[in-house]
Design a protein around this motif. Structure first.
Motif, PDB file in Angstrom:
ATOM      1  N   THR A 157       0.947  -1.249   0.042  1.00 24.23           N
ATOM      2  CA  THR A 157      -0.079  -0.015   0.172  1.00 24.23           C
ATOM      3  C   THR A 157       0.702   1.178   0.024  1.00 24.23           C
ATOM      4  N   LEU A 158       0.561   2.144  -0.582  1.00 25.38           N
ATOM      5  CA  LEU A 158       1.318   3.379  -0.788  1.00 25.38           C
ATOM      6  C   LEU A 158       0.621   4.574  -0.034  1.00 25.38           C
ATOM      7  N   ASP A 159       1.499   5.780   0.129  1.00 23.23           N
ATOM      8  CA  ASP A 159       0.754   6.819   0.599  1.00 23.23           C
ATOM      9  C   ASP A 159      -0.008   7.658  -0.460  1.00 23.23           C
ATOM     10  N   HIS A 160       0.628   7.709  -1.730  1.00 26.55           N
ATOM     11  CA  HIS A 160       0.211   8.311  -2.729  1.00 26.55           C
ATOM     12  C   HIS A 160       0.623   7.500  -4.291  1.00 26.55           C
ATOM     13  N   PRO A 161       0.146   7.502  -5.349  1.00 26.70           N
ATOM     14  CA  PRO A 161       0.601   6.997  -6.546  1.00 26.70           C
ATOM     15  C   PRO A 161       2.059   7.303  -6.772  1.00 26.70           C
ATOM     16  N   MET A 162       3.096   6.380  -7.347  1.00 24.23           N
ATOM     17  CA  MET A 162       4.224   6.663  -7.454  1.00 24.23           C
ATOM     18  C   MET A 162       4.532   6.214  -8.903  1.00 24.23           C
ATOM     19  N   ALA A 163       4.741   7.002  -9.719  1.00 21.75           N
ATOM     20  CA  ALA A 163       5.043   6.779 -11.396  1.00 21.75           C
ATOM     21  C   ALA A 163       6.181   5.731 -11.415  1.00 21.75           C
ATOM     22  N   TYR A 164       7.174   5.793 -10.683  1.00 19.38           N
ATOM     23  CA  TYR A 164       8.447   4.938 -11.025  1.00 19.38           C
ATOM     24  C   TYR A 164       8.515   3.837  -9.881  1.00 19.38           C
ATOM     25  N   PHE A 165       7.308   3.161  -9.426  1.00 17.82           N
ATOM     26  CA  PHE A 165       7.186   1.992  -8.379  1.00 17.82           C
ATOM     27  C   PHE A 165       7.400   0.913  -9.110  1.00 17.82           C
ATOM     28  N   ASN A 166       7.400   0.617 -10.271  1.00 19.32           N
ATOM     29  CA  ASN A 166       7.664  -0.728 -10.975  1.00 19.32           C
ATOM     30  C   ASN A 166       9.243  -0.633 -11.147  1.00 19.32           C
ATOM     31  N   LYS A 167       9.819   0.249 -11.442  1.00 19.33           N
ATOM     32  CA  LYS A 167      11.462   0.387 -11.577  1.00 19.33           C
ATOM     33  C   LYS A 167      12.098   0.393 -10.001  1.00 19.33           C
ATOM     34  N   LEU A 168      11.224   0.994  -9.352  1.00 16.55           N
ATOM     35  CA  LEU A 168      11.989   1.202  -7.568  1.00 16.55           C
ATOM     36  C   LEU A 168      12.306  -0.138  -7.230  1.00 16.55           C
ATOM     37  N   VAL A 169      10.948  -1.277  -7.448  1.00 17.61           N
ATOM     38  CA  VAL A 169      10.884  -2.322  -6.777  1.00 17.61           C
ATOM     39  C   VAL A 169      12.188  -3.229  -7.186  1.00 17.61           C
TER      40      VAL A 169
END
Length: 532
Positions: A157-169
């Motif tokens: 669960t995120l605090d807010h949407p993260m456009a870069y989330f897929n690369k982050l993980v």
């Protein structure tokens, strides 16, 4: 990332028949591996090795795009972009045969924010639910927005949407840890040598005592995608000197030797040379703690103005590196709202101005109450290229700034990291190799009290801009705040950029399939030795 100085390479080229038979290569690191516990370190030797022995939910492919790894597919978020539900592969196992479970991700991520674990790379969790509150000691690490719903189902669960989330993980810091194994060997011993390390990727580590400068990776028989792995073994060795790396390559003992400085300059026309673009900036961390001379902004600005970056890159480095005109390096990301490379649209002038520098130096000394000599220390690792850069900087400052007296300490990587974290420096030679292709990966590390900000740059305006960028609900605002943040950082001389790193590799023509990521770390898991 990283941020560390290491670099990878690989070995065995003139012994082609033997290599083809045993399917092994050797990779080069430019500093020693000190740990493989991804929850409390963030060095290049560690992350380079982890990239080749472990996997997170996703991994990056040859096009720098996330593809499923431990997760069965690329997940689309729900709840307005704030919730992800992952299914973990049934065939995913650790190198000791344990199944990879959803709880292994929850355990690892929460360890990365547990104060008792002395975490250093916490800022990248910002945006995941409660991460900021945890980092600021307002909530328990146990409240992080990650939960194992079952052995194979993971909720984030995120605090807010993260456009870069897929690369982050896909970053090493987000890789799982075998909870039962870590608890069995002990959290303080985990990842300190081969026997106390277990991995879920294509290879597992052997022959590493925790202090030796050579070790091996051997094929993991439990890896879920082992049919895609052609190598049986990867050998690592520490090579700090560029000329030594060249000689080892020439002798058939390295397949992918990283070279720099005069060595690289002499090899620019070599048929085996490969220029690898990297999102990588080399810079000076500036100690701005109260009582330190460089807490004064004019003194920092004066130092930046006397450094001839063109001369530094052309004559001292001579490896294709270019003068840095900002923190975020070229090629990291294109600003989609302008269509321009982010680095280019936020760059500043890198021209030297000795006259202006001397004036600022004099004014800064008065403001800081300094009379006479200004003693400054430069701290860096003990690689030859680092030493050469330090000597050049010492000459520039001592020559052009009246009363400046610069001392140099180029020491082993672990020791210099300790000195930086303890604030025992004025200028520290460091770099940032982007972990994922977004400017926030650079700019986010320089907010006040960030664990990756040992210079203690602290500016409320800058902090506010980064916070606004992270919580922006549209692309226009997001990129606007990032542009403003980069320019604010440079106007305050929060750091002093030196050059953008361009890696020069001598590569065995028989080595194929290496995934050189612009942001992140080279992946050799799909590599092979072929005759053509």
């Amino acid at each position: 990332m990283i941020p560390m100085m290491l670099v990878l390479s690989a070995c065995g080229n003139q012994n082609a028949k033997n290599d083809a038979a045993k399917k092994s290569i050797t990779l080069m690191q430019t500093s020693e591996l000190t740990t493989l516990d991804n929850t409390n370190q963030a060095t290049m030797p560690e992350f380079n090795t982890l990239t080749n022995i472990s996997e997170g939910l996703y991994r990056l492919n040859e096009k720098d795009q996330p593809v499923p790894a431990m997760a069965t597919k690329i997940v689309k978020p729900t709840d307005n972009g704030k919730k992800y539900i992952f299914q973990i592969r049934k065939s995913a196992k650790w190198s000791n045969g344990d199944p990879v479970k959803a709880e292994d991700f929850e355990y690892s991520w929460k360890r990365s924010l547990n104060p008792a674990n002395n975490p250093v790379y916490t800022y990248v969790f910002s945006g995941i639910k409660n991460a900021d509150a945890i980092i600021n000691h307002k909530k328990s690490y146990k409240s992080l927005g990650i939960k194992a719903l079952s052995d194979r189902t993971l909720e984030i669960t995120l605090d807010h949407p993260m456009a870069y989330f897929n690369k982050l993980v896909a970053m090493p810091v987000f890789m799982p840890q075998d909870k039962s194994f870590v608890q069995k060997v002990g959290v303080k011993k985990y990842g300190t040598n081969a026997k106390t390390t277990v991995s879920n990727g294509a290879f597992k580590i052997t022959n590493w005592t925790g202090t030796n400068d050579a070790y091996k990776l051997v094929k993991n028989p439990y890896y879920w995608d082992k049919k895609a792995i052609q190598l049986d073994q990867i050998n690592y060795k520490t090579v700090k000197d560029s000329n030594t790396a060249h000689n080892l390559f020439a002798d058939g003992k390295l397949d992918d030797a990283t070279v720099s400085g005069v060595t690289a300059k002499s090899l620019q026309d070599n048929k085996d040379l490969k220029r690898v673009p990297k999102a990588w900036t080399y810079y000076l961390q500036v100690n701005q703690r109260k009582g330190r001379p460089l807490a004064n902004q004019k003194l920092r600005q004066a130092i930046s103005l006397v450094i001839n970056r063109q001369e530094l890159t052309n004559k001292v480095l001579a490896d294709g590196s270019t003068p840095a005109s900002g923190f975020v390096s070229p090629g990291t990301a294109v600003d989609p709202t302008t269509g321009k490379d982010f680095s280019e649209e936020t760059s500043f002038s890198v021209k030297t101005n000795i006259t202006k520098a001397k004036s600022l130096w004099s004014e800064g000394k008065k403001e800081a109450g300094i009379t006479g000599t200004v003693k400054l220390s430069i701290v860096g690792d003990d690689q030859d290229v680092t030493k050469n850069v330090a000597q050049y900087l010492q000459s520039q400052l001592d020559t052009n700034l009246p009363g400046a007296k610069v001392s140099i300490a180029n020491i082993p990587d672990k020791a210099q990291q300790s000195r930086r974290s303890e604030g025992q420096f004025d200028l520290a030679q460091w770099y940032w190799l982007a972990d994922f292709g977004d400017p926030i990966n650079y700019l986010g590390i320089l907010t006040s009290n960030n664990t990756m900000n040992p210079g203690k740059f602290s500016d409320q305006t800058y902090d506010s801009l980064i916070k606004k960028a992270k919580t922006a609900d549209n692309q226009t605002d997001y990129w606007s705040y990032l542009r403003q943040a980069e320019k604010r950082l440079m106007s305050q001389n929060g750091i002093i950029p030196l050059y953008y790193v361009k890696e020069s590799h001598l590569v065995n023509p028989k080595l194929h399939g290496v995934e050189y990521h612009v942001a992140g770390f080279a992946d050799y898991t799909r590599a092979s030795i072929k005759n053509s």
